[in-house]
Design a protein around this motif. Structure first.
Motif, PDB file in Angstrom:
ATOM      1  N   HIS A   1       0.826  -1.219   0.000  1.00 26.72           N
ATOM      2  CA  HIS A   1       0.000   0.000   0.000  1.00 26.72           C
ATOM      3  C   HIS A   1       0.860   1.269   0.000  1.00 26.72           C
ATOM      4  O   HIS A   1       0.336   2.370   0.131  1.00 26.72           O
ATOM      5  CB  HIS A   1      -0.919   0.033   1.229  1.00 26.72           C
ATOM      6  N   LEU A   2       2.179   1.127  -0.154  1.00 25.85           N
ATOM      7  CA  LEU A   2       3.059   2.287  -0.095  1.00 25.85           C
ATOM      8  C   LEU A   2       2.822   3.258  -1.253  1.00 25.85           C
ATOM      9  O   LEU A   2       3.076   4.467  -1.101  1.00 25.85           O
ATOM     10  CB  LEU A   2       4.526   1.839  -0.109  1.00 25.85           C
ATOM     11  N   ASP A   3       2.342   2.779  -2.377  1.00 24.84           N
ATOM     12  CA  ASP A   3       2.148   3.661  -3.531  1.00 24.84           C
ATOM     13  C   ASP A   3       0.728   4.215  -3.622  1.00 24.84           C
ATOM     14  O   ASP A   3       0.322   4.739  -4.660  1.00 24.84           O
ATOM     15  CB  ASP A   3       2.513   2.910  -4.816  1.00 24.84           C
ATOM     16  N   ARG A   4      -0.010   4.125  -2.531  1.00 22.77           N
ATOM     17  CA  ARG A   4      -1.345   4.711  -2.477  1.00 22.77           C
ATOM     18  C   ARG A   4      -1.265   6.171  -2.044  1.00 22.77           C
ATOM     19  O   ARG A   4      -0.364   6.581  -1.314  1.00 22.77           O
ATOM     20  CB  ARG A   4      -2.243   3.935  -1.524  1.00 22.77           C
ATOM     21  N   TYR A   5      -2.281   6.927  -2.482  1.00 27.72           N
ATOM     22  CA  TYR A   5      -2.413   8.331  -2.078  1.00 27.72           C
ATOM     23  C   TYR A   5      -3.281   8.415  -0.816  1.00 27.72           C
ATOM     24  O   TYR A   5      -4.043   7.488  -0.521  1.00 27.72           O
ATOM     25  CB  TYR A   5      -3.024   9.145  -3.215  1.00 27.72           C
ATOM     26  N   PRO A   6      -3.169   9.523  -0.077  1.00 27.17           N
ATOM     27  CA  PRO A   6      -3.919   9.625   1.177  1.00 27.17           C
ATOM     28  C   PRO A   6      -5.415   9.363   1.047  1.00 27.17           C
ATOM     29  O   PRO A   6      -6.014   8.747   1.930  1.00 27.17           O
ATOM     30  CB  PRO A   6      -3.628  11.073   1.621  1.00 27.17           C
ATOM     31  N   HIS A   7      -6.038   9.813  -0.059  1.00 26.65           N
ATOM     32  CA  HIS A   7      -7.483   9.609  -0.181  1.00 26.65           C
ATOM     33  C   HIS A   7      -7.844   8.140  -0.413  1.00 26.65           C
ATOM     34  O   HIS A   7      -9.017   7.759  -0.298  1.00 26.65           O
ATOM     35  CB  HIS A   7      -8.046  10.464  -1.327  1.00 26.65           C
ATOM     36  N   GLU A   8      -6.848   7.313  -0.711  1.00 29.72           N
ATOM     37  CA  GLU A   8      -7.087   5.889  -0.923  1.00 29.72           C
ATOM     38  C   GLU A   8      -6.899   5.069   0.353  1.00 29.72           C
ATOM     39  O   GLU A   8      -7.054   3.847   0.335  1.00 29.72           O
ATOM     40  CB  GLU A   8      -6.138   5.361  -2.003  1.00 29.72           C
ATOM     41  N   LEU A   9      -6.590   5.727   1.442  1.00 31.43           N
ATOM     42  CA  LEU A   9      -6.318   5.037   2.700  1.00 31.43           C
ATOM     43  C   LEU A   9      -7.541   5.029   3.605  1.00 31.43           C
ATOM     44  O   LEU A   9      -8.261   6.030   3.701  1.00 31.43           O
ATOM     45  CB  LEU A   9      -5.157   5.698   3.438  1.00 31.43           C
ATOM     46  N   SER A  10      -7.741   3.927   4.297  1.00 25.11           N
ATOM     47  CA  SER A  10      -8.726   3.908   5.372  1.00 25.11           C
ATOM     48  C   SER A  10      -8.172   4.700   6.554  1.00 25.11           C
ATOM     49  O   SER A  10      -6.987   5.056   6.592  1.00 25.11           O
ATOM     50  CB  SER A  10      -9.000   2.472   5.800  1.00 25.11           C
ATOM     51  N   GLY A  11      -9.015   4.944   7.539  1.00 21.74           N
ATOM     52  CA  GLY A  11      -8.536   5.660   8.720  1.00 21.74           C
ATOM     53  C   GLY A  11      -7.414   4.926   9.425  1.00 21.74           C
ATOM     54  O   GLY A  11      -6.438   5.536   9.869  1.00 21.74           O
ATOM     55  N   GLY A  12      -7.526   3.590   9.498  1.00 19.22           N
ATOM     56  CA  GLY A  12      -6.482   2.816  10.152  1.00 19.22           C
ATOM     57  C   GLY A  12      -5.165   2.841   9.408  1.00 19.22           C
ATOM     58  O   GLY A  12      -4.096   2.923  10.014  1.00 19.22           O
ATOM     59  N   LEU A  13      -5.223   2.788   8.057  1.00 13.28           N
ATOM     60  CA  LEU A  13      -3.996   2.853   7.264  1.00 13.28           C
ATOM     61  C   LEU A  13      -3.332   4.213   7.397  1.00 13.28           C
ATOM     62  O   LEU A  13      -2.106   4.319   7.507  1.00 13.28           O
ATOM     63  CB  LEU A  13      -4.297   2.549   5.797  1.00 13.28           C
ATOM     64  N   ALA A  14      -4.142   5.276   7.356  1.00 17.80           N
ATOM     65  CA  ALA A  14      -3.581   6.619   7.524  1.00 17.80           C
ATOM     66  C   ALA A  14      -2.909   6.748   8.887  1.00 17.80           C
ATOM     67  O   ALA A  14      -1.851   7.369   9.024  1.00 17.80           O
ATOM     68  CB  ALA A  14      -4.675   7.672   7.362  1.00 17.80           C
TER      69      ALA A  14
END
Length: 310
Positions: free
Chosen positions: A143-156
């Motif tokens: 998930h390192l190449d995801r943008y912030p809007h693609e993250l769940s609250g837990g991932l963020a």
């Protein structure tokens, strides 16, 4: 860090003043974890923001917050805070991590920049350093190449924790570091924060999760209506003899695994705090003495402290 008489006031419309933090006092030694607990809106996150100079312009800060090297964070100025403090001497896991990430950059890009700036690693060493930082905070590598809007609250939340740990800052402020995480990840995250403290760093953990606090804290500070009302050793707070302030005792008794008894009423607004004890209207032990404000004497501010549990 030693915090003495720290107060924060906000100038509001119509000449009103918001007393967000009043006369906060505590010490945090290297290798220790202090858990700051209390209901939402009591001033915990404002206190953290004041330490790092992250308050809006209508804020007025008084008091001192002195690091081990003698730097007073309340008077350091933006230039010093930006260049030598944030991330280097004081790390931060923010309360709302998604809003602290640049929306047009991936998590990997955030981590590369942070690793370069705080560790000096270059080129060939960047990829393994980034992946090591992500793994430390249980952030999935795919998930390192995801943008912030693609993250769940837990991932963020895990991304923010990874970024905060990169610099091995002597002092780490973790503001609700377990939000959005399931219990297994909560325990893994706070255990990693505890490891950071065990390496000789100070950890100020602001949390609603009393189970997480009980797991890793050395000391507990309880905040109510902008004031710290009790500081206790964690083993005494969560075990015997228990908290001494009625509000602190009520916080524990509200837990499902304890009495599961809600605290009646609501905290007073920070724009019109009473002249006496702010908890008096909700406290079953209140009497005429409580019309005067109890002074914080060493580790407690209460006219009628609770007796040890039987």
């Amino acid at each position: 860090m030693s915090v003495q008489g720290l107060s924060v006031r906000f100038r509001a419309a119509g000449g009103r003043q918001v007393a967000a933090v009043t006369d906060a006092r505590f010490d945090l030694a290297a290798g220790e974890c202090l858990a700051l607990v209390g209901e939402s809106g009591c001033g915990k996150s404002v206190l953290a923001s004041a330490l790092l100079g992250l308050l809006p312009r209508n804020a007025e800060v008084a008091g001192r917050a002195v690091l081990q090297d003698g730097l007073d964070l309340t008077t350091a100025g933006e230039r010093i805070l930006a260049r030598t403090v944030r991330g280097r001497r004081v790390g931060l896991v923010p309360q709302s991590p998604a809003t602290h990430l640049t929306p047009v950059r991936t998590v990997r890009a955030h981590m590369k920049e942070t690793v370069r700036a705080l560790t000096g690693v270059r080129r060939a060493g960047l990829r393994p350093a980034v992946e090591a930082a992500a793994t430390r905070a249980a952030y999935p590598l795919d998930h390192l190449d995801r943008y912030p809007h693609e993250l769940s609250g837990g991932l963020a939340q895990r991304a923010a924790t990874a970024l905060a740990l990169v610099g091995e800052a002597p002092l780490l402020i973790a503001d609700e570091p377990t939000t959005g995480l399931d219990r297994d990840l909560v325990e893994r995250t706070v255990d990693e924060l505890r490891t950071h403290a065990d390496r000789g760093h100070g950890l100020l953990m602001i949390t609603h999760d009393l189970a997480a606090a009980a797991r890793i804290a050395d000391n507990v500070a309880v905040m109510y209506a902008g004031r710290i009302v009790e500081i206790s050793k964690a083993h005494r707070f969560f075990g015997d003899p228990g908290p001494r302030h009625p509000y602190a005792r009520a916080l524990l008794d509200a837990l499902p695994e304890r009495a599961f008894t809600p605290i009646p009423g609501t905290p007073p607004p920070l724009t019109s705090l009473p002249s006496g004890c702010a908890f008096a209207e909700r406290c079953p032990r209140a009497d005429t003495r409580c019309v005067t404000r109890p002074e914080f004497a060493g580790d407690l501010a209460c006219h009628h402290p609770e007796q040890p549990r039987a």
